[in-house]
Scaffold this motif. Structure first.
Motif, PDB file in Angstrom:
ATOM      1  N   VAL A 313      25.076  -0.880 -21.219  1.00  0.00           N
ATOM      2  CA  VAL A 313      23.821  -1.172 -21.941  1.00  0.00           C
ATOM      3  C   VAL A 313      24.140  -2.108 -23.095  1.00  0.00           C
ATOM      4  CG1 VAL A 313      21.892  -0.184 -23.195  1.00  0.00           C
ATOM      5  CG2 VAL A 313      22.941   1.083 -21.314  1.00  0.00           C
ATOM      6  N   LYS A 314      23.326  -3.152 -23.198  1.00  0.00           N
ATOM      7  CA  LYS A 314      23.553  -4.111 -24.269  1.00  0.00           C
ATOM      8  C   LYS A 314      23.157  -3.519 -25.615  1.00  0.00           C
ATOM      9  CE  LYS A 314      22.946  -8.242 -21.413  1.00  0.00           C
ATOM     10  NZ  LYS A 314      22.216  -9.505 -21.257  1.00  0.00           N
ATOM     11  N   ASP A 315      23.811  -4.002 -26.597  1.00  0.00           N
ATOM     12  CA  ASP A 315      23.536  -3.642 -27.987  1.00  0.00           C
ATOM     13  C   ASP A 315      23.839  -2.175 -28.288  1.00  0.00           C
ATOM     14  OD1 ASP A 315      22.712  -6.249 -28.367  1.00  0.00           O
ATOM     15  OD2 ASP A 315      20.612  -5.755 -27.925  1.00  0.00           O
ATOM     16  N   LEU A 316      24.627  -1.522 -27.410  1.00  0.00           N
ATOM     17  CA  LEU A 316      25.067  -0.162 -27.680  1.00  0.00           C
ATOM     18  C   LEU A 316      26.591  -0.138 -27.773  1.00  0.00           C
ATOM     19  CD1 LEU A 316      22.765   2.048 -25.423  1.00  0.00           C
ATOM     20  CD2 LEU A 316      22.608   1.654 -27.883  1.00  0.00           C
ATOM     21  N   ASP A 317      27.061   0.802 -28.580  1.00  0.00           N
ATOM     22  CA  ASP A 317      28.499   0.917 -28.798  1.00  0.00           C
ATOM     23  C   ASP A 317      29.030   2.190 -28.153  1.00  0.00           C
ATOM     24  OD1 ASP A 317      28.408  -1.401 -30.262  1.00  0.00           O
ATOM     25  OD2 ASP A 317      28.194  -0.337 -32.181  1.00  0.00           O
ATOM     26  N   CYS A 318      30.303   2.140 -27.773  1.00  0.00           N
ATOM     27  CA  CYS A 318      30.988   3.337 -27.248  1.00  0.00           C
ATOM     28  C   CYS A 318      31.197   4.301 -28.411  1.00  0.00           C
ATOM     29  CB  CYS A 318      32.315   2.947 -26.614  1.00  0.00           C
ATOM     30  SG  CYS A 318      33.287   4.356 -26.039  1.00  0.00           S
ATOM     31  N   VAL A 319      30.825   5.567 -28.206  1.00  0.00           N
ATOM     32  CA  VAL A 319      30.926   6.548 -29.294  1.00  0.00           C
ATOM     33  C   VAL A 319      32.377   6.937 -29.581  1.00  0.00           C
ATOM     34  CG1 VAL A 319      28.634   7.455 -28.848  1.00  0.00           C
ATOM     35  CG2 VAL A 319      30.603   8.426 -27.652  1.00  0.00           C
ATOM     36  N   CYS A 321      35.370   4.591 -29.135  1.00  0.00           N
ATOM     37  CA  CYS A 321      36.103   3.502 -29.794  1.00  0.00           C
ATOM     38  C   CYS A 321      35.219   2.650 -30.698  1.00  0.00           C
ATOM     39  CB  CYS A 321      36.776   2.631 -28.742  1.00  0.00           C
ATOM     40  SG  CYS A 321      35.605   1.746 -27.697  1.00  0.00           S
ATOM     41  N   LEU A 322      33.883   2.845 -30.607  1.00  0.00           N
ATOM     42  CA  LEU A 322      32.912   2.109 -31.434  1.00  0.00           C
ATOM     43  C   LEU A 322      32.866   0.628 -31.126  1.00  0.00           C
ATOM     44  CD1 LEU A 322      33.518   3.854 -34.887  1.00  0.00           C
ATOM     45  CD2 LEU A 322      31.887   4.447 -33.096  1.00  0.00           C
ATOM     46  N   ASP A 323      33.386   0.228 -29.964  1.00  0.00           N
ATOM     47  CA  ASP A 323      33.258  -1.163 -29.518  1.00  0.00           C
ATOM     48  C   ASP A 323      32.025  -1.288 -28.635  1.00  0.00           C
ATOM     49  OD1 ASP A 323      35.517  -1.883 -30.858  1.00  0.00           O
ATOM     50  OD2 ASP A 323      36.848  -1.703 -29.122  1.00  0.00           O
ATOM     51  N   PRO A 324      31.467  -2.512 -28.488  1.00  0.00           N
ATOM     52  CA  PRO A 324      30.278  -2.707 -27.628  1.00  0.00           C
ATOM     53  C   PRO A 324      30.570  -2.285 -26.196  1.00  0.00           C
ATOM     54  CG  PRO A 324      30.626  -4.609 -29.039  1.00  0.00           C
ATOM     55  CD  PRO A 324      31.817  -3.742 -29.216  1.00  0.00           C
ATOM     56  N   LEU A 325      29.573  -1.751 -25.537  1.00  0.00           N
ATOM     57  CA  LEU A 325      29.732  -1.279 -24.161  1.00  0.00           C
ATOM     58  C   LEU A 325      29.742  -2.398 -23.142  1.00  0.00           C
ATOM     59  CD1 LEU A 325      27.313   1.786 -24.226  1.00  0.00           C
ATOM     60  CD2 LEU A 325      29.808   1.842 -24.191  1.00  0.00           C
ATOM     61  N   ASP A 326      29.191  -3.536 -23.443  1.00  0.00           N
ATOM     62  CA  ASP A 326      28.968  -4.575 -22.438  1.00  0.00           C
ATOM     63  C   ASP A 326      30.186  -5.430 -22.156  1.00  0.00           C
ATOM     64  OD1 ASP A 326      29.074  -5.735 -24.869  1.00  0.00           O
ATOM     65  OD2 ASP A 326      27.194  -6.857 -24.694  1.00  0.00           O
ATOM     66  N   ASN A 327      31.325  -5.124 -22.728  1.00  0.00           N
ATOM     67  CA  ASN A 327      32.505  -5.965 -22.472  1.00  0.00           C
ATOM     68  C   ASN A 327      33.556  -5.291 -21.602  1.00  0.00           C
ATOM     69  OD1 ASN A 327      33.289  -4.095 -24.307  1.00  0.00           O
ATOM     70  ND2 ASN A 327      34.312  -5.518 -25.714  1.00  0.00           N
ATOM     71  N   ARG A 328      33.335  -4.016 -21.145  1.00  0.00           N
ATOM     72  CA  ARG A 328      34.314  -3.308 -20.316  1.00  0.00           C
ATOM     73  C   ARG A 328      33.613  -2.409 -19.317  1.00  0.00           C
ATOM     74  NH1 ARG A 328      38.419  -0.713 -24.541  1.00  0.00           N
ATOM     75  NH2 ARG A 328      36.684  -1.047 -25.964  1.00  0.00           N
ATOM     76  N   LEU A 329      34.465  -1.832 -18.389  1.00  0.00           N
ATOM     77  CA  LEU A 329      33.951  -0.927 -17.376  1.00  0.00           C
ATOM     78  C   LEU A 329      33.461   0.349 -18.040  1.00  0.00           C
ATOM     79  CD1 LEU A 329      33.593  -0.268 -14.334  1.00  0.00           C
ATOM     80  CD2 LEU A 329      35.887   0.740 -14.411  1.00  0.00           C
ATOM     81  N   CYS A 330      32.276   0.850 -17.614  1.00  0.00           N
ATOM     82  CA  CYS A 330      31.674   2.015 -18.247  1.00  0.00           C
ATOM     83  C   CYS A 330      31.345   3.078 -17.203  1.00  0.00           C
ATOM     84  CB  CYS A 330      30.380   1.628 -18.986  1.00  0.00           C
ATOM     85  SG  CYS A 330      30.644   0.476 -20.353  1.00  0.00           S
ATOM     86  N   ARG A 331      31.328   4.334 -17.639  1.00  0.00           N
ATOM     87  CA  ARG A 331      30.941   5.457 -16.779  1.00  0.00           C
ATOM     88  C   ARG A 331      29.904   6.310 -17.524  1.00  0.00           C
ATOM     89  NH1 ARG A 331      33.996   6.487 -12.222  1.00  0.00           N
ATOM     90  NH2 ARG A 331      35.986   5.366 -12.080  1.00  0.00           N
ATOM     91  N   GLN A 332      29.130   7.071 -16.691  1.00  0.00           N
ATOM     92  CA  GLN A 332      28.084   7.923 -17.248  1.00  0.00           C
ATOM     93  C   GLN A 332      28.461   9.382 -17.064  1.00  0.00           C
ATOM     94  OE1 GLN A 332      24.263   7.981 -15.227  1.00  0.00           O
ATOM     95  NE2 GLN A 332      23.185   7.975 -17.209  1.00  0.00           N
TER      96      GLN A 332
END
Length: 415
Positions: A313-319, A321-332
């Motif tokens: 999701v754009k404009d959201l950060d990983c809780v 590492c606090l880095d943006p979510l849109d630059n790496r692989l993500c899981r739910q």
């Protein structure tokens, strides 16, 4: 020169002395020399200017030589002796005992048969007899030989276990020695032979322990005496004052030393077994820990793999590492939170709860066709999915409890 020729000759320390030539009138020539302080000597016997025999020695106490003569032939003697000593030259009609037996020794078959307590090739040594003593003192001249006989009863040589007691001996001065063990009624004159030798070497101030058990033979008379015959010789160029100490050792001390060595050996063996046991337990613990870690890692991987990959999701950060979510692989997560895949893996290795809502991440309702069983003894959980089983160990009290929630309750928590 008729029947007997006795010549006494004074010599200097520098040049040889020449005995006048003589014509043989007897069958044998006897040369006899005695000295207590010998340094150097040389004797030559020549017949018609041809040397028949030559003798050179550095030290001795007595020298006796025979030479076969031809009656009517010319001979000369060349004798050099240091220091000045008396010597005798005699022509004799027949060859008697070549050693000229001393101390009333009998000449038999051209050999001296010595009296009871005399010894030597011509019986020239009187044997000193020692009974019930542990020490002997004497002053030895240069190259002097001394023979001592130390007597012990048979009962003194063996202990209560019928074992021989070793002989311990030492000398205040360094003395060349040979020690013989003689059985009862054996005398030094004819028994100082190789098969009775129990020691051959130097005696010093360091005690020397001698084991003579292989030479010892029990005698049928218990009150019989055995003798240790010591042939001592001062090999130095000056006199020495010698103090000889000797004793029989008790086997009790040897047995105590044996017991001490045995106890120390047993203790060392027990310590070695303990060390081996500790090392083995340590290796088992490390192997078990490694196995558990592998199992936990495999279990964590399964939990991660059951979480779907989603578009960040754009404009959201990983809780995490606090880095943006849109630059790496993500899981739910099951509780609908999105985080980086690597961050979530590291988080799950520490605990199986959501970093945002603390929801349990291995919820049974989230995993299709999964079942859970709890081992009451080991407090472990087995997760099975598609025929694969994983043993999951509890890391903490939160992880050890599995909370089964309905979808509605999770939605309520999320809201």
């Amino acid at each position: 020169m008729n029947m007997l020729c006795c010549l006494f000759f004074q010599i200097s320390f520098v040049v040889n002395s020449l005995i006048k030539e003589f014509q043989a009138s007897q069958n044998y020539l006897l040369i006899e020399i005695f000295s207590e302080d010998w340094i150097d000597m040389k004797i030559e016997v020549a017949e018609n200017q041809v040397i028949m025999n030559e003798v050179t020695q550095e030290s001795t106490q007595y020298l006796n030589m025979y030479y076969k003569l031809k009656i009517g032939s010319q001979y000369k003697l060349d004798i050099f002796v240091m220091p000045d000593n008396n010597y005798t030259i005699t022509e004799v009609p027949f060859k008697s005992c070549p050693n000229n037996c001393s101390n009333k020794g009998d000449c038999q078959n051209l050999q001296c048969r010595c009296q009871v307590m005399t010894a030597g090739d011509r019986c020239q040594f009187e044997v000193i007899q020692l009974y019930n003593r542990t020490q002997f003192s004497e002053s030895l001249k240069s190259h002097q030989t001394l023979i001592i006989a130390v007597f012990y009863l048979q009962d003194q040589l063996i202990d209560d276990q019928d074992q021989t007691r070793n002989l311990q001996i030492q000398s205040s001065s360094t003395i060349d020695s040979k020690i013989y063990l003689l059985q009862p009624f054996q005398y030094p004159g004819s028994n100082l032979i190789e098969d009775k030798l129990i020691y051959d070497g130097l005696l010093t101030s360091n005690p020397q322990e001698i084991d003579y058990s292989n030479k010892f033979k029990k005698y049928h008379i218990q009150a019989s005496y055995y003798s240790f015959v010591l042939v001592l010789k001062n090999m130095k160029s000056q006199s020495q004052d010698m103090v000889l100490k000797y004793q029989l050792l008790d086997n009790d001390q040897k047995f105590q030393d044996f017991i001490l060595v045995a106890i120390l050996s047993v203790i060392s063996f027990i310590i070695l077994l303990i060390i081996i046991y500790i090392v083995r337990r340590r290796c088992q613990y490390l192997s078990s820990t490694k196995t558990k870690e592998n199992q936990e890692e495999q279990s964590d991987n399964i939990v991660i793999q059951l979480m779907p990959i989603v578009n960040p999701v754009k404009d959201l950060d990983c809780v995490i590492c606090l880095d943006p979510l849109d630059n790496r692989l993500c899981r739910q997560t099951p509780c609908k939170h999105i985080m980086h895949d690597n961050c979530l893996k590291q988080w799950i290795q520490k605990q199986l709860t959501c970093p945002m809502c603390r929801e349990t991440l291995n919820d049974i309702e989230y995993v299709p066709r999964a079942f859970k069983s709890r081992n009451q003894t080991s407090n472990t959980f087995i997760l099975s999915h598609q025929g694969q089983s994983v043993v999951q160990s509890d890391r903490n009290s939160v992880r050890s409890m599995i909370i089964t929630r309905t979808r509605q309750s999770r939605l309520a928590v999320f809201q």
